[in-house]
Scaffold this active site. Structure first.
Site, short mmCIF file in Angstrom:
data_model
loop_
_atom_site.label_atom_id
_atom_site.label_comp_id
_atom_site.label_asym_id
_atom_site.label_seq_id
_atom_site.Cartn_x
_atom_site.Cartn_y
_atom_site.Cartn_z
N LYS A 83 1.38 -4.22 1.79
CA LYS A 83 0.50 -3.14 1.34
C LYS A 83 1.19 -2.36 0.23
CE LYS A 83 -2.71 -0.38 4.02
NZ LYS A 83 -2.90 0.36 5.26
O1 G3P Z 1 -4.82 2.52 6.90
C1 G3P Z 1 -5.39 3.31 5.93
C2 G3P Z 1 -6.61 4.10 6.33
O2 G3P Z 1 -7.44 3.34 7.15
C3 G3P Z 1 -6.34 5.50 6.85
O3 G3P Z 1 -7.46 6.10 7.40
O4 G3P Z 1 -8.45 7.92 8.75
O5 G3P Z 1 -6.18 8.25 7.70
O6 G3P Z 1 -8.23 8.23 6.30
P1 G3P Z 1 -7.57 7.71 7.55
#
Ligand code: G3P
Length: 215
Positions: A83
């Site tokens: 990533k």
């Molecule tokens: O893994 C990245 C992403 O899915 C993070 O999500 O909920 O922290 O915006 P969030």
């Protein structure tokens, strides 16, 4: 459509993997920090379960550092997708890593132009963060539809991985739009399974079954 868990919790991953509905896992530095364990220990346990796609993020911000970390992660296990953040340094690192055969998941994508660039440098996955866009009053799903349209126009092989998913409607909309993958927290994946009418219906069937003569 593939369904991924967005977590670094081995317990959560094992549970969905055993249920047979899990296609992959995405992690990020925040999720790994929540576990309070060494990154490589967590990663080793996740990969040992046999998950075919496990995204692990670099934390360097310069191209050379990203390349160093990316190559290390790639060697770590064949299931690893590296990533890399959507920055100029990240684009340069992705171009080199992709040429070397490493599958890159370009993350922190918030615009269709960023997604176009990710595809042009050879990313295997692009991760638009839809929940964070919704949070600030933009429709995250519009971005997913735009990216899918652009990738279709030019037949880019990059898969659209819908990230920052907050609830089951995000998953439903991603599926209706034709996204390749949605990654979600454990609680959201659990909700995909459950429906109150299923629970009620099963209770009723079992109750009625008691009335059926057994001999
Ligand atoms: O893994 C990245 C992403 O899915 C993070 O999500 O909920 O922290 O915006 P969030």
């Amino acid at each position: 459509m593939e369904l991924f868990l967005d977590t670094a919790s081995v317990k959560e991953i094992r549970s969905m993997w055993e249920a047979g509905i899990l296609d992959g896992v995405t992690t990020n530095p925040t999720l790994v920090a929540k576990e309070g364990r060494r990154f490589e220990d967590v990663l080793r346990e996740i990969c040992a379960l046999g998950i075919p796609s496990v995204s692990a993020e670099v934390v360097a911000t310069d191209t050379d550092g990203m390349l160093r970390e990316g190559r290390h992660l790639r060697e770590f296990h064949p299931s690893i997708y590296v990533k890399v953040p959507m920055t100029p340094a990240g684009l340069a690192a992705t171009k080199t890593l992709a040429k070397e055969g490493t599958r890159v998941n370009m993350t922190l994508v918030f615009s269709a132009n960023q997604a176009l660039l990710a595809a042009k440098v050879g990313a295997a996955y692009v991760s638009p963060f839809i929940g964070r866009l919704d949070d600030q009053g933009q429709d995250g799903m519009d971005l997913v539809r735009d990216i899918l349209g652009i990738y279709r126009n030019y037949r880019f092989p990059t898969k659209v991985l819908v990230a920052s998913v907050r609830h089951p409607v995000h998953v439903l909309e991603a599926a209706k739009a034709g996204a390749d993958i949605a990654t979600m927290p454990y609680a959201v994946m659990e909700k995909l399974v459950q429906h109150p009418l299923t629970t009620l219906g099963l209770e009723r069937f079992l109750k009625d079954w008691e009335k059926v003569p057994k001999a």
